[in-house]
Design an enzyme around this catalytic site. Structure first.
Site, mmCIF file in Angstrom:
data_model
loop_
_atom_site.group_PDB
_atom_site.id
_atom_site.type_symbol
_atom_site.label_atom_id
_atom_site.label_comp_id
_atom_site.label_asym_id
_atom_site.label_seq_id
_atom_site.Cartn_x
_atom_site.Cartn_y
_atom_site.Cartn_z
ATOM 1 N N HIS A 9 0.836 17.285 -21.041
ATOM 2 C CA HIS A 9 1.871 17.519 -20.025
ATOM 3 C C HIS A 9 0.826 17.639 -18.723
ATOM 4 O O HIS A 9 0.873 18.526 -17.685
ATOM 5 C CB HIS A 9 2.607 19.018 -20.074
ATOM 6 C CG HIS A 9 3.644 18.801 -20.897
ATOM 7 N ND1 HIS A 9 4.925 18.316 -20.580
ATOM 8 C CD2 HIS A 9 3.916 18.972 -22.218
ATOM 9 C CE1 HIS A 9 5.709 18.491 -21.485
ATOM 10 N NE2 HIS A 9 5.129 18.974 -22.642
ATOM 11 N N ASP A 39 2.112 22.720 -25.704
ATOM 12 C CA ASP A 39 3.203 22.079 -26.489
ATOM 13 C C ASP A 39 3.102 20.369 -26.158
ATOM 14 O O ASP A 39 2.640 19.848 -25.230
ATOM 15 C CB ASP A 39 4.522 22.521 -25.957
ATOM 16 C CG ASP A 39 4.667 22.321 -24.478
ATOM 17 O OD1 ASP A 39 3.833 22.603 -23.814
ATOM 18 O OD2 ASP A 39 5.616 21.877 -23.961
ATOM 19 N N GLU A 40 3.680 19.794 -26.988
ATOM 20 C CA GLU A 40 4.155 18.241 -27.021
ATOM 21 C C GLU A 40 2.933 17.378 -26.588
ATOM 22 O O GLU A 40 3.064 16.344 -25.936
ATOM 23 C CB GLU A 40 5.214 17.961 -25.967
ATOM 24 C CG GLU A 40 6.743 18.708 -26.404
ATOM 25 C CD GLU A 40 7.747 18.673 -25.517
ATOM 26 O OE1 GLU A 40 8.857 18.359 -25.911
ATOM 27 O OE2 GLU A 40 7.470 18.805 -24.447
ATOM 28 N N SER A 41 1.926 17.670 -27.010
ATOM 29 C CA SER A 41 0.494 16.932 -26.984
ATOM 30 C C SER A 41 0.321 15.674 -27.765
ATOM 31 O O SER A 41 -0.379 15.481 -28.695
ATOM 32 C CB SER A 41 -0.619 17.852 -26.923
ATOM 33 O OG SER A 41 -0.759 18.600 -25.967
ATOM 34 N N HIS A 42 1.672 14.846 -27.962
ATOM 35 C CA HIS A 42 1.807 14.188 -28.946
ATOM 36 C C HIS A 42 0.534 13.076 -28.864
ATOM 37 O O HIS A 42 0.259 12.161 -29.896
ATOM 38 C CB HIS A 42 3.251 13.322 -29.012
ATOM 39 C CG HIS A 42 4.150 14.207 -28.991
ATOM 40 N ND1 HIS A 42 4.319 15.246 -29.892
ATOM 41 C CD2 HIS A 42 5.321 14.494 -28.317
ATOM 42 C CE1 HIS A 42 5.236 16.193 -29.817
ATOM 43 N NE2 HIS A 42 6.105 15.493 -28.907
#
Length: 688
Positions: free
Chosen positions: A332, A404-407
């Site tokens: 993000h 979060d969501e550090s894909h």
């Protein structure tokens, strides 16, 4: 619409009752002397609580249909015992007296009630415990003021016809007592103007109260669409009224960067930190990845100067709220990468185009595509500098690092990086918080994991492995803009497979949400607002309220005595308070909201008039009418206007106002009636 004459009974119509019957106070445990509930720091106990909006019977319990109504209280207090004697009337001679550290609470109470009533309500601070209290509201902060074992936020509240006393051991406890007192005065006590406010009274009662959890938060995403300082202060006021005590500010994301950073602590990287706001302070949400507009307008851009941030923090503190700032890393981070060339290196994503030093701004809602380069020394310096500077501006104990969501961050690199970045936060002296993904790393002492989604077994295992505490924000129980009702045009439904109702938000137990994460390990709960579709306060209201009532009570009231039906009945009674305070709550189908109407005389002689305000939050405003009734029963319809622009996007709920002539004595109105589709739903005979 033009005035029309009709005829009504001079003794008054039969007003339609609320849809739900309310449990008597005795039946829901309010008379029991109960052990203290578990707090977020690990003390445990047994809990019971409840509240009611019905009327008192001869035995002291409140029963539906037996006379004057008892105001709804949300969150429900631990113990509330009605007492004999009349109500306390708020008058021009009422004074507010503050002893000890009660000045902030007294100032908040005075400001709210002055706005609602125009009464002078002077605040006296140089008073002793022996000063008389007749006709006064006395706030006392002193040792032993709170219930035993609940000194940090507990309070006692006593109302008689002669005086009101709030006792607490801290300023925070006194503020919580003030918020309960405002609800006891009824929905007009927090009205945004005084034009038609009736006389306010609080029923005789003894209340002893304290929270179940220490952390009760509202999360505010200011990155996808910005909220200025005045807006944030309004959010703080509204949250404080139902005893939320944390404002979680999401200050950075892919779409924008919202806090000024000087970077004076960084002497090695060459980063110009002013670019964070000069460039990415001007970006925001725009459209989805297919080019379709998101929301009713593009997201709003902007940022907070350090002075702005201090103002927010100080205002929040005056309302008993701690600010928890969030800088989201390592994912993000597109806004940071877009602004800072030095952060763009071989492992950062997305990559700049050929010939460019930074990637373009991205206003889509896409997630998981951005990442800092974990092998770039400038990344570590940047994170450490930003966190240290933000910690220095933040007096509260917490600092949120996202995670979060550090894909797009390689899995092994991710674990190493969140461990390192959590250490940077810990080094500032703050307690680190992160979304549940970051618990894959090795976290420092006293870390906090905020659960929102994912494998509950794995999240619980990571919390226990790190000996961490939990803040719970399950998306199906606490996420905005998950739709509250199917008729909302904007918003998502992925968390619940349809609307996430107010019942969904209420009917859960934080101590049972994650396997093996029992009450002593739960720090608290948080309702989180995200800005993909939402633009401005009115639109936020439509998604957050009245569902935030549920989160407030889940975080405060004892689990063992909470009841969905009882809660919904009380929430129905509080809907007018939202509208009269100038809010835009969405008329959710589970609530048959109570209605309210009041009138007040202004002027004398031929120019005399009757100002009228009304709330009918579950009704189509076009179906709402008001009529004034004279002593002979002659009724005249009063044209109404909405206080909000109902043609504005997502604005569908508004208080209404009207004005009627106040004619000769024989024809002066003695009652006003509020009608929905021709049926009387509320009336008022207390015309001032």
């Amino acid at each position: 619409m033009p005035s029309t004459a009709s005829h009504a009974s001079p003794t008054g119509p039969r007003v339609r009752p609320p849809r739900r019957a309310l449990a008597p106070l005795a039946a829901i445990g309010l008379f029991a002397g109960l052990p203290s509930p578990a707090s977020a720091d690990g003390t445990s106990g047994t809990e019971a609580s409840g509240a009611d909006t019905s009327a008192a019977d001869a035995n002291g319990a409140f029963e539906p249909g037996s006379g004057d109504s008892f105001p709804a209280l949300v969150p429900a207090p631990v113990s509330a015992t009605p007492t004999n004697g009349g109500a306390f009337d708020l008058t021009r001679s009422t004074v507010i007296r503050a002893q000890g550290e009660a000045e902030d609470a007294a100032a908040v109470l005075a400001a709210d009630l002055r706005t609602a009533t125009a009464l002078p309500l002077p605040v006296q601070t140089d008073v002793g415990s022996d000063d008389g209290s007749d006709g006064a509201i006395v706030l006392r902060v002193h040792e032993g003021g709170a219930p035993a074992g609940q000194e940090q936020e507990g309070y006692r509240l006593s109302v008689s016809s002669r005086s009101i006393e709030i006792q607490a051991s801290t300023r925070e406890g006194a503020l919580h007592g003030v918020r309960t007192l405002e609800q006891l005065f009824g929905p007009w006590a927090t009205s945004c103007d005084d034009e038609a406010t009736p006389r306010l009274s609080a029923p005789a009662v003894e209340i002893s109260d304290h929270p179940r959890f220490r952390y009760r938060g509202i999360g505010l995403d200011v990155t996808r669409s910005f909220y200025d300082v005045d807006d944030v202060e309004t959010v703080i006021d509204r949250a404080s009224r139902v005893k939320f005590n944390v404002l979680h500010l999401h200050l950075s994301d892919d779409q924008g960067w919202r806090i000024a950073i000087d970077g004076t602590g960084d002497t090695t990287s060459g980063i110009d930190y002013s670019r964070l706001t000069s460039i990415s302070g001007g970006t925001a949400m725009t459209e989805d990845s297919e080019g379709n507009p998101m929301g009713t307008e593009p997201g709003r851009s902007g940022f907070y100067t350090k002075s702005d941030y201090r103002r927010i923090v100080e205002y929040a503190a005056s309302r008993g709220i701690t600010v928890v700032p969030e800088i989201d890393v390592p994912g993000h981070t597109n806004a940071a990468l877009h602004a800072i060339p030095e952060l763009n290196s071989e492992g950062s994503l997305p990559r700049p185009a050929d010939g460019e030093s930074t990637p373009p701004a991205n206003g889509t809602p896409d997630v998981g595509y951005s990442s800092l380069d974990v092998d770039n020394p400038a990344s570590d310096t940047f994170v450490a500098t930003v966190m240290a500077e933000l910690a220095a501006m933040t007096p509260g104990p917490y600092l949120h690092m996202g995670g979060d969501e550090s894909h797009s961050t390689p899995e092994e690199d991710y674990r190493e990086t969140v461990t390192r970045y959590a250490g940077s936060v810990h080094a500032t002296g703050k307690r680190v918080i992160g979304w549940n993904e970051y618990a894959d790393g090795d976290l420092p002492d006293d870390a906090v994991v905020q659960y929102w989604n994912g494998d509950k077994d794995q999240v619980a295992e990571n919390i226990l492995r790190n000996d961490a505490r939990a803040v719970l924000s399950p998306a199906d129980r606490a996420y905005v803009p998950q739709k509250a009702a199917a008729d909302q045009e904007q918003g998502a439904t992925w968390a619940c497979g349809g609307p996430c109702t107010i019942g969904d938000w209420y009917d859960w137990d934080p101590a049972r949400e994650l396997p093996g994460i029992e009450e002593a390990r739960v720090l608290g709960v948080e309702a989180v607002h995200w800005g993909e579709w939402i633009r401005g306060l009115d639109q936020m209201d439509a998604y957050l309220w009245p569902r935030a009532f549920a989160t407030a009570e889940v975080g405060w009231s004892p689990q063992s005595s909470r009841s969905v039906d009882d809660f919904l009945a009380r929430a129905e009674q509080l809907m007018p308070a939202l509208q009269l305070a100038g809010m835009n709550p969405h008329p959710v189908p589970e609530l048959d909201a109570a209605a309210a109407v009041s009138a007040r005389r202004h002027g004398r002689g031929p120019s005399a008039s009757l100002a009228i305000r009304a709330s009918a939050a579950s009704a189509d405003p076009s179906a709402v009418t008001v009529r004034s009734v004279d002593p002979s029963g002659n009724a005249r319809e009063v044209p109404l206007t909405s206080e909000k622009d109902l043609a504005a996007p997502m604005v569908e709920s508004s208080a209404l106002r009207g004005e009627a002539p106040d004619r000769s004595e024989s024809h002066r109105p003695v009652r006003v009636e509020l009608l929905v589709d021709g049926e009387v739903v509320a009336d008022s005979t207390r015309i001032r």
